[in-house]
Design a protein around this motif. Structure first.
Motif, short mmCIF file in Angstrom:
data_model
loop_
_atom_site.label_atom_id
_atom_site.label_comp_id
_atom_site.label_asym_id
_atom_site.label_seq_id
_atom_site.Cartn_x
_atom_site.Cartn_y
_atom_site.Cartn_z
N TRP A 100 5.96 3.99 1.27
CA TRP A 100 4.76 3.55 0.56
C TRP A 100 4.31 4.60 -0.44
O TRP A 100 4.46 5.80 -0.22
CB TRP A 100 3.62 3.30 1.55
N PRO A 101 3.71 4.16 -1.53
CA PRO A 101 3.13 5.11 -2.48
C PRO A 101 1.92 5.79 -1.86
O PRO A 101 1.45 5.39 -0.79
CB PRO A 101 2.72 4.23 -3.67
N SER A 131 -2.07 2.47 -1.89
CA SER A 131 -1.52 1.12 -1.95
C SER A 131 -2.64 0.13 -1.74
O SER A 131 -3.76 0.50 -1.37
CB SER A 131 -0.48 0.97 -0.84
N ARG A 132 -2.35 -1.15 -1.97
CA ARG A 132 -3.32 -2.21 -1.67
C ARG A 132 -3.19 -2.59 -0.21
O ARG A 132 -2.08 -2.62 0.33
CB ARG A 132 -3.04 -3.44 -2.52
N ARG A 151 -2.77 -4.96 2.81
CA ARG A 151 -2.09 -6.26 2.91
C ARG A 151 -3.03 -7.36 3.36
O ARG A 151 -2.76 -8.53 3.18
CB ARG A 151 -0.89 -6.16 3.83
N PRO A 185 -7.94 -0.84 -1.88
CA PRO A 185 -7.02 0.30 -1.85
C PRO A 185 -7.04 1.02 -0.50
O PRO A 185 -8.11 1.17 0.10
CB PRO A 185 -7.52 1.22 -2.96
N TRP A 194 -3.73 4.73 8.32
CA TRP A 194 -4.17 4.10 7.09
C TRP A 194 -5.67 3.85 7.13
O TRP A 194 -6.21 3.44 8.16
CB TRP A 194 -3.42 2.79 6.85
N PRO A 221 -0.98 -1.02 4.50
CA PRO A 221 -0.49 -1.21 3.13
C PRO A 221 0.36 -2.46 2.99
O PRO A 221 0.97 -2.93 3.94
CB PRO A 221 0.35 0.04 2.88
N GLU A 222 0.38 -3.00 1.76
CA GLU A 222 1.30 -4.09 1.45
C GLU A 222 2.72 -3.56 1.52
O GLU A 222 2.96 -2.38 1.31
CB GLU A 222 1.06 -4.59 0.01
N GLN A 223 3.66 -4.44 1.79
CA GLN A 223 5.06 -4.05 1.76
C GLN A 223 5.46 -3.74 0.33
O GLN A 223 5.12 -4.49 -0.57
CB GLN A 223 5.95 -5.15 2.34
N VAL A 224 6.18 -2.67 0.14
CA VAL A 224 6.67 -2.32 -1.19
C VAL A 224 8.04 -2.94 -1.37
O VAL A 224 8.93 -2.74 -0.54
CB VAL A 224 6.75 -0.78 -1.36
#
Length: 57
Positions: free
Chosen positions: A6-7, A10-11, A13, A18, A27, A50-53
């Motif tokens: 993940w960055p 992230s957004r 999910r 953020p 997280w 986080p959303e999946q990248v």
């Protein structure tokens, strides 16, 4: 502690706000809330994740 792909930020999910990692690697939303909020601002039953990248192949 292991880190994923993940960055740094992230957004979420679940609520699209953020998220980033706290000092212990959990997280958290950037407003320092672990719990998500729904569209009207009420607490949701989910926590920051986080959303999946998706990586280009």
């Amino acid at each position: 502690m292991t880190t994923g792909c993940w960055p740094r930020v992230s957004r979420c999910r679940w609520c699209a706000r953020p998220v980033l990692r706290d000092n212990e690697g959990t997280w958290i939303h950037t407003d320092l809330a672990y719990v998500c909020r729904d569209s009207s601002g009420g607490l949701a039953a989910t926590t920051a994740e986080p959303e999946q990248v998706r990586r280009a192949s």
